[in-house]
Design a protein around this motif. Structure first.
Motif, short mmCIF file in Angstrom:
data_model
loop_
_atom_site.label_atom_id
_atom_site.label_comp_id
_atom_site.label_asym_id
_atom_site.label_seq_id
_atom_site.Cartn_x
_atom_site.Cartn_y
_atom_site.Cartn_z
N UNK A 248 13.78 -5.99 9.83
CA UNK A 248 14.42 -5.59 8.57
C UNK A 248 13.43 -5.79 7.42
N UNK A 249 12.79 -6.94 7.40
CA UNK A 249 11.87 -7.21 6.30
C UNK A 249 10.57 -6.41 6.39
N UNK A 250 10.18 -6.03 7.60
CA UNK A 250 9.02 -5.14 7.69
C UNK A 250 9.38 -3.81 7.02
N UNK A 251 10.62 -3.39 7.15
CA UNK A 251 11.03 -2.15 6.50
C UNK A 251 11.07 -2.31 4.97
N UNK A 252 11.56 -3.44 4.52
CA UNK A 252 11.54 -3.73 3.08
C UNK A 252 10.10 -3.65 2.56
N UNK A 253 9.22 -4.26 3.31
CA UNK A 253 7.81 -4.31 2.93
C UNK A 253 7.17 -2.91 2.93
N UNK A 254 7.52 -2.12 3.92
CA UNK A 254 7.05 -0.74 3.98
C UNK A 254 7.53 0.05 2.76
N UNK A 255 8.79 -0.18 2.39
CA UNK A 255 9.33 0.56 1.26
C UNK A 255 8.68 0.14 -0.05
N UNK A 256 8.16 -1.03 -0.12
CA UNK A 256 7.39 -1.43 -1.31
C UNK A 256 6.12 -0.57 -1.40
N UNK A 257 5.40 -0.43 -0.29
CA UNK A 257 4.22 0.44 -0.32
C UNK A 257 4.61 1.87 -0.69
N UNK A 258 5.71 2.29 -0.14
CA UNK A 258 6.18 3.65 -0.38
C UNK A 258 6.55 3.86 -1.86
N UNK A 259 7.21 2.91 -2.42
CA UNK A 259 7.61 2.96 -3.83
C UNK A 259 6.37 3.06 -4.73
N UNK A 260 5.34 2.31 -4.37
CA UNK A 260 4.10 2.33 -5.15
C UNK A 260 3.44 3.70 -5.06
N UNK A 261 3.43 4.24 -3.85
CA UNK A 261 2.64 5.43 -3.60
C UNK A 261 3.34 6.71 -4.07
N UNK A 262 4.62 6.78 -3.84
CA UNK A 262 5.31 8.04 -4.09
C UNK A 262 5.25 8.48 -5.54
N UNK A 263 5.31 7.55 -6.46
CA UNK A 263 5.44 8.00 -7.84
C UNK A 263 4.61 7.19 -8.80
N UNK A 264 3.58 6.56 -8.29
CA UNK A 264 2.71 5.82 -9.19
C UNK A 264 3.39 4.66 -9.88
N UNK A 265 4.42 4.12 -9.27
CA UNK A 265 5.03 2.92 -9.85
C UNK A 265 4.02 1.79 -9.88
N UNK A 266 4.21 0.89 -10.81
CA UNK A 266 3.24 -0.19 -10.98
C UNK A 266 3.83 -1.55 -10.68
N UNK A 267 3.00 -2.37 -10.04
CA UNK A 267 3.35 -3.77 -9.86
C UNK A 267 3.09 -4.50 -11.18
N UNK A 268 3.71 -5.66 -11.37
CA UNK A 268 3.44 -6.44 -12.59
C UNK A 268 1.96 -6.83 -12.67
N UNK A 269 1.43 -6.85 -13.87
CA UNK A 269 0.04 -7.26 -14.05
C UNK A 269 -0.06 -8.70 -14.55
#
Ligand code: C2O
Length: 310
Positions: A248-269
């Motif tokens: 389940x958490x590997x999927x959560x983690x995958x979706x974090x990469x996906x969220x970043x990539x799909x639309x240029x979302x940014x992590x906190x700096x």
């Protein structure tokens, strides 16, 4: 002795005794050089048992779980201590939710690799955003399997229950769309900002709210599996005792990469977020740690893993 599950307090007693050594030891050393090859985390539901390479992954996960379960309850590389780390160190309801769990899986994966003697082994993921994978994966429902957990809801273990994403289907065009289009890391996708690390003993305090990803799809899968506030998956103190937790958490983690990539979302700096270290155990059983900024690119050192859809 009864067959009742241990109370939360009993569980904490076991796990904190087992993990007590961690804080007492010298400060954890910096992460060692990570894996030298890029490992691929694969979609469990797409693995085909008739293909030898796929069957290997299916079998290895159950085998590794079996090995860890046999280790003593105070072995840092054993099932109890690993699950115990989640009982009182996990970060929930704050902006370290995603990086903390990323590190937790990474170290767990190194321990599984070591147990299997296979540095190519990577944790598979359960893609519950896929309409064909809304029931608990079959292998986890077999009572003779190491992947079985009899504390799940009956309907989950007999395969009659399916995750219900109809709310997300109706308003967001599906749960995957909902997740990858969440606008901001704080407070929505990655949960609300915390001004300082809440401390090792205060991970589930009432002070922060779960963000939209955490409080929505993430929490839903937990409580769907075991029942709300029920062991194992429905309670943080027990959740990682269920072998499905890690997929389940590997999927959560995958979706974090996906969220970043799909639309240029940014992590906190912010340095407060990026420089925060968290301690775990390495595959040698010794304390090890990483900082958030070290785990933001999973394809690069030290993590060096990717998902099969990347
Ligand atoms: Cu720390 Cu899904 O839980």
């Amino acid at each position: 002795m009864t067959n009742d599950p241990p109370t939360r307090r009993d569980f904490l007693k076991v796990s904190s005794a087992a993990v007590a050594g961690l804080a007492a030891l010298a400060p954890p050393r910096a992460a060692r050089t990570g894996p030298t090859t890029t490992r691929v985390r694969r979609n469990w539901g797409k693995l085909d048992p008739s293909k030898p390479g796929d069957k290997k992954v299916l079998d290895q996960y159950a085998q590794a779980v079996g090995i860890l379960r046999k280790r003593s309850e105070d072995d840092p590389r054993g099932w109890q201590v690993q699950a115990g780390l989640h009982s009182y160190r996990c970060q929930h309801g704050n902006w370290w939710f995603l990086p903390w769990h990323r590190m937790y899986l990474y170290y767990f994966e190194l321990i599984l690799q070591d147990a299997l003697g296979d540095t190519d082994f990577a944790l598979p993921y359960w893609d519950w955003t896929d309409g064909n994978q809304l029931a608990l994966p079959t292998a986890f429902r077999d009572p003779t399997s190491k992947l079985y957990d009899d504390r799940r809801r009956g309907e989950v273990n007999d395969g009659s229950a399916s995750l219900d994403w109809s709310f997300y289907d109706q308003y967001y065009g599906g749960v995957l769309n909902y997740v990858v289009n969440l606008p901001d890391f704080v407070p929505s996708f990655g949960s609300p900002q915390a001004d300082s690390f809440p401390g090792l003993e205060q991970t589930h305090g009432p002070e922060y709210e779960h963000g939209d990803f955490e409080g929505g799809p993430h929490d839903t899968v937990h409580s769907w599996t075991a029942g709300n506030q029920q062991p194992d998956m429905g309670l943080p103190a027990y959740a990682a005792l269920d072998p499905i937790f890690w997929l389940h958490h590997a999927n959560i983690d995958r979706l974090w990469n996906r969220w970043r990539k799909d639309s240029g979302h940014l992590n906190p700096t912010s340095n407060t977020w990026q420089k925060q270290p968290f301690a775990f155990y390495g595959s040698d059983g010794q304390p090890a740690r990483l900082t958030v900024e070290q785990v933001l690119d999973t394809h690069a050192d030290p993590l060096r893993y990717r998902y099969d859809d990347e």
